[in-house]
Write an enzyme that holds these catalytic residues in place. Structure first.
Site, mmCIF file in Angstrom:
data_model
loop_
_atom_site.group_PDB
_atom_site.id
_atom_site.type_symbol
_atom_site.label_atom_id
_atom_site.label_comp_id
_atom_site.label_asym_id
_atom_site.label_seq_id
_atom_site.Cartn_x
_atom_site.Cartn_y
_atom_site.Cartn_z
ATOM 1 N N ARG A 149 -5.526 11.395 5.877
ATOM 2 C CA ARG A 149 -4.543 10.558 6.498
ATOM 3 C C ARG A 149 -4.185 11.092 7.846
ATOM 4 O O ARG A 149 -4.021 12.404 8.063
ATOM 5 C CB ARG A 149 -3.335 10.689 5.440
ATOM 6 C CG ARG A 149 -2.428 9.611 5.659
ATOM 7 C CD ARG A 149 -1.134 10.180 4.891
ATOM 8 N NE ARG A 149 -0.251 11.045 5.681
ATOM 9 C CZ ARG A 149 1.047 11.366 5.289
ATOM 10 N NH1 ARG A 149 1.627 11.009 4.284
ATOM 11 N NH2 ARG A 149 1.527 12.478 6.080
ATOM 12 N N TYR A 161 7.407 10.427 11.454
ATOM 13 C CA TYR A 161 7.142 10.736 10.098
ATOM 14 C C TYR A 161 5.932 11.286 10.085
ATOM 15 O O TYR A 161 4.834 10.669 10.552
ATOM 16 C CB TYR A 161 7.306 9.627 9.106
ATOM 17 C CG TYR A 161 6.520 9.836 7.598
ATOM 18 C CD1 TYR A 161 7.330 10.786 6.857
ATOM 19 C CD2 TYR A 161 5.223 9.283 7.534
ATOM 20 C CE1 TYR A 161 6.317 11.118 5.596
ATOM 21 C CE2 TYR A 161 4.508 9.532 6.348
ATOM 22 C CZ TYR A 161 5.146 10.552 5.562
ATOM 23 O OH TYR A 161 4.420 11.034 4.424
ATOM 24 N N ASP A 216 -0.301 6.036 7.037
ATOM 25 C CA ASP A 216 0.800 5.758 6.386
ATOM 26 C C ASP A 216 2.079 5.077 7.209
ATOM 27 O O ASP A 216 2.562 5.906 7.991
ATOM 28 C CB ASP A 216 1.460 7.110 5.634
ATOM 29 C CG ASP A 216 2.622 6.844 4.606
ATOM 30 O OD1 ASP A 216 3.295 5.386 4.545
ATOM 31 O OD2 ASP A 216 3.170 7.605 3.903
ATOM 32 N N HIS A 218 4.885 3.996 6.300
ATOM 33 C CA HIS A 218 6.074 4.818 5.684
ATOM 34 C C HIS A 218 7.416 3.788 5.598
ATOM 35 O O HIS A 218 8.476 3.710 5.987
ATOM 36 C CB HIS A 218 6.494 5.915 6.366
ATOM 37 C CG HIS A 218 7.018 6.924 5.439
ATOM 38 N ND1 HIS A 218 8.369 7.388 5.584
ATOM 39 C CD2 HIS A 218 6.497 7.449 4.514
ATOM 40 C CE1 HIS A 218 8.618 8.414 4.697
ATOM 41 N NE2 HIS A 218 7.466 8.473 3.804
ATOM 42 N N GLU A 242 -1.244 2.371 4.269
ATOM 43 C CA GLU A 242 -0.181 2.839 3.413
ATOM 44 C C GLU A 242 1.266 2.246 3.707
ATOM 45 O O GLU A 242 1.870 2.363 4.756
ATOM 46 C CB GLU A 242 -0.102 4.364 3.008
ATOM 47 C CG GLU A 242 1.087 4.737 1.989
ATOM 48 C CD GLU A 242 0.887 6.215 1.758
ATOM 49 O OE1 GLU A 242 -0.322 6.895 2.272
ATOM 50 O OE2 GLU A 242 1.869 6.816 1.435
ATOM 51 N N GLU A 268 4.943 4.155 -3.900
ATOM 52 C CA GLU A 268 5.531 5.306 -4.214
ATOM 53 C C GLU A 268 7.030 5.171 -4.521
ATOM 54 O O GLU A 268 7.872 6.070 -4.779
ATOM 55 C CB GLU A 268 5.414 6.494 -2.934
ATOM 56 C CG GLU A 268 5.814 5.944 -1.664
ATOM 57 C CD GLU A 268 5.552 7.175 -0.521
ATOM 58 O OE1 GLU A 268 4.348 7.132 -0.329
ATOM 59 O OE2 GLU A 268 6.291 7.677 -0.055
ATOM 60 N N ARG A 289 -0.073 2.986 -5.586
ATOM 61 C CA ARG A 289 0.099 4.379 -5.458
ATOM 62 C C ARG A 289 1.519 4.803 -5.970
ATOM 63 O O ARG A 289 2.491 5.653 -5.210
ATOM 64 C CB ARG A 289 -0.260 4.905 -4.012
ATOM 65 C CG ARG A 289 0.276 4.109 -2.840
ATOM 66 C CD ARG A 289 0.129 4.760 -1.475
ATOM 67 N NE ARG A 289 0.660 5.913 -1.323
ATOM 68 C CZ ARG A 289 0.302 7.228 -1.451
ATOM 69 N NH1 ARG A 289 -0.986 7.528 -1.855
ATOM 70 N NH2 ARG A 289 1.032 8.242 -0.968
ATOM 71 N N GLU A 345 -3.871 11.766 -3.412
ATOM 72 C CA GLU A 345 -3.398 12.552 -2.171
ATOM 73 C C GLU A 345 -2.999 14.068 -2.948
ATOM 74 O O GLU A 345 -2.484 14.183 -3.848
ATOM 75 C CB GLU A 345 -1.890 11.892 -1.988
ATOM 76 C CG GLU A 345 -1.315 12.569 -0.801
ATOM 77 C CD GLU A 345 0.144 12.000 -0.300
ATOM 78 O OE1 GLU A 345 0.521 12.114 0.989
ATOM 79 O OE2 GLU A 345 0.898 11.468 -1.332
ATOM 80 N N TRP A 408 13.259 5.746 6.974
ATOM 81 C CA TRP A 408 12.513 6.799 7.434
ATOM 82 C C TRP A 408 11.215 6.913 7.048
ATOM 83 O O TRP A 408 10.271 7.025 7.408
ATOM 84 C CB TRP A 408 13.286 8.052 6.801
ATOM 85 C CG TRP A 408 12.401 9.374 7.439
ATOM 86 C CD1 TRP A 408 12.348 10.096 8.503
ATOM 87 C CD2 TRP A 408 11.607 10.118 6.351
ATOM 88 N NE1 TRP A 408 11.540 10.987 8.521
ATOM 89 C CE2 TRP A 408 11.139 11.308 6.960
ATOM 90 C CE3 TRP A 408 11.386 10.039 4.860
ATOM 91 C CZ2 TRP A 408 10.287 12.025 6.429
ATOM 92 C CZ3 TRP A 408 10.601 10.972 4.366
ATOM 93 C CH2 TRP A 408 9.927 12.182 5.328
HETATM 94 C C1 CS2 Z 1 4.859 10.265 1.663
HETATM 95 C C2 CS2 Z 1 5.581 11.223 1.328
HETATM 96 O O1 CS2 Z 1 3.006 11.647 0.907
HETATM 97 C C3 CS2 Z 1 3.454 10.413 1.366
HETATM 98 O O2 CS2 Z 1 2.761 9.423 1.234
HETATM 99 O O3 CS2 Z 1 5.307 9.009 2.027
HETATM 100 O O4 CS2 Z 1 5.614 12.493 2.030
HETATM 101 C C4 CS2 Z 1 7.282 10.866 1.271
HETATM 102 O O5 CS2 Z 1 7.700 10.769 2.642
HETATM 103 C C5 CS2 Z 1 8.066 11.879 0.469
HETATM 104 O O6 CS2 Z 1 7.510 12.007 -0.697
HETATM 105 C C6 CS2 Z 1 9.768 11.594 0.294
HETATM 106 O O7 CS2 Z 1 10.146 12.535 -0.408
HETATM 107 MG MG MG Z 2 3.592 7.619 1.556
#
Ligand code: CS2
Ligand code: MG
Length: 408
Positions: A149, A161, A216, A218, A242, A268, A289, A345, A408
């Site tokens: 990633r 991020y 990602d 996010h 993602e 997620e 995911r 992941e 975020w």
């Molecule tokens: C993220 C996570 O791994 C990922 O794909 O989106 O790191 C996410 O930010 C965290 O799980 C938040 O606690």
């Molecule tokens: Mg993620």
């Protein structure tokens, strides 16, 4: 029959906070462990477990996973959401662990047996600029990763991020601010939308096609911005993009789909098969995911995978450092026993985490491996856990340049 005698909730911080459920039974030495960690809201889940759930389970037959699951999901009337589904996940995993130990079989065997050897996995590569990210990608490739990633800093943003790579997801420093307020970053979509295609162009022209790349977003983009990004990334053939948009905007994914062939992964921030359903039945994603610790555990992951399979969608379960090795092991047991697994992941857990919570899946040759130990193959060292007491921590937050809150 093994009767539940105690549901113990252990909160520990060997670098970052983890909530562990340990279910004990009246069979001497027979217990199971589950992960119930919800990053930044750990004690809310711990209290749901100790105050509301544990008293309901003592005396029940540990074998009745499905009935206990339905009892805890439908029984309270208030259903779903991250707190309850994380608490339920901890219980579900611990009960599967017990069932495996009683049968003397690894969890993957109870789930139908192996469909593959090891689970293809990806690691995080991030950089302050494209060259630093390229170095991180090359490092991952030299360790055998076939999928990475890739994230890069956004010029002008105070924090982006994902650029600190796996370290970001495995230390309590991430978001820990002494317990008062979260770290604040800022971010602007136009800068981001310019820099990501440049990153992919750079990576493809330097490392070539020898590695699969994930990015990602996010949950930060609007559907239109996500469609534009997906389109501009098409020449670089991502493994997937993602979380292009917020999960509240499932309808917005239709627009993204109409405009781009870049594969999409999401999940997620979803908490049940019901949340996933429209994404699956309308084939709005290529990879689902979800986080096994936030959807009610192994039982729900299996159900979601089965629905996804009907629509040709593969899994890419969330596997960050903020869920414990127990959850990572549960992920891999599911990965190696379902037909429609895509990619997993992963993170390298630091020694303190491995000491307190032994049994994380082993990384080897680009894949993750679980052992044939009965159940999940994980444990908790309660004495060691006591040496790492809970420390309040928050995830960072993100604002736009004018100070308005963003995702975020
Ligand atoms: C993220 C996570 O791994 C990922 O794909 O989106 O790191 C996410 O930010 C965290 O799980 C938040 O606690
Ligand atoms: Mg993620």
């Amino acid at each position: 029959m093994a009767k539940i005698t105690e549901v113990r909730v252990i909160v520990t911080c060997p670098g970052r906070n983890y909530v562990v459920v340990k279910i004990l039974t009246d069979e001497p030495g027979l217990y199971g462990v589950g992960d119930a960690t919800l990053n930044g809201r750990e004690l809310a889940v711990a209290s749901a477990l100790t105050e509301h759930i544990a008293p309901l389970l003592v005396g029940r037959d540990a074998d009745g996973i499905e009935d206990i699951w339905q009892f805890l999901y439908r029984g309270p009337y208030w259903r779903g959401g991250p707190i309850q589904m994380t608490a339920l996940a901890g219980i579900d995993m611990a009960l599967w662990d017990i069932k495996g130990k009683r049968a003397n079989l690894p969890l993957y065997s109870l789930l139908g047996g192996r469909t593959r050897e090891g689970a293809l996995c990806y690691t995080h590569a991030g950089g302050r600029d494209t060259v630093e990210c390229e170095d991180a990608v090359r490092r991952a490739m030299s360790q055998g990763f076939a999928v990475v990633r890739a994230q890069v800093a956004v010029p002008g943003a105070t924090a982006t991020y994902g650029i600190q790579g796996a370290a970001e997801a495995t230390t309590a420093q991430w978001g820990a601010t002494g317990g008062l307020t979260p770290i604040e970053g800022n971010w602007e979509p136009l800068q981001y939308l310019r820099v990501v295609p440049r990153l992919l162009e750079h990576l493809r022209s330097t490392v070539g096609d020898a590695v699969e790349i994930i990015h990602d977003a996010h949950q930060r983009l609007t559907p239109q911005e996500a469609a534009r990004l997906g389109k501009e990334l098409e020449p670089y053939h991502l493994f997937f993009l993602e979380d292009p948009i917020r999960p509240e905007w499932k309808d917005g994914l239709r627009l993204v789909r109409q405009h781009t062939t870049t594969p999409i992964a999401l999940g997620e921030l979803l908490h049940s098969r019901y949340d996933c359903l429209p994404l699956l039945t309308e084939q709005l994603v290529d990879f689902i995911r979800c986080d096994i610790s936030h959807i009610g555990g192994v039982s729900e992951a299996r159900r979601i995978a089965t629905i996804a399979e009907v629509f040709g969608i593969r899994t890419a379960w969330h596997g960050p450092g903020d869920i414990s090795p127990i959850a990572h092991a549960a992920n891999v047991h599911v990965d190696v026993s379902i037909p429609n697994f895509g990619v997993q992941e992963m993170v390298h857990f630091p020694p303190a985490v491995r000491e307190v919570l032994p049994g994380a899946p082993e990384y080897r040759d680009g894949r993750l491996w679980v052992t044939d130990a009965p159940g999940l193959g994980c444990d908790i060292d309660e004495e060691a856990a006591k040496r790492y007491p809970y420390a309040r921590a928050y995830l960072p937050v993100c604002r736009r340049a004018d100070g308005a809150m963003h995702d975020w």
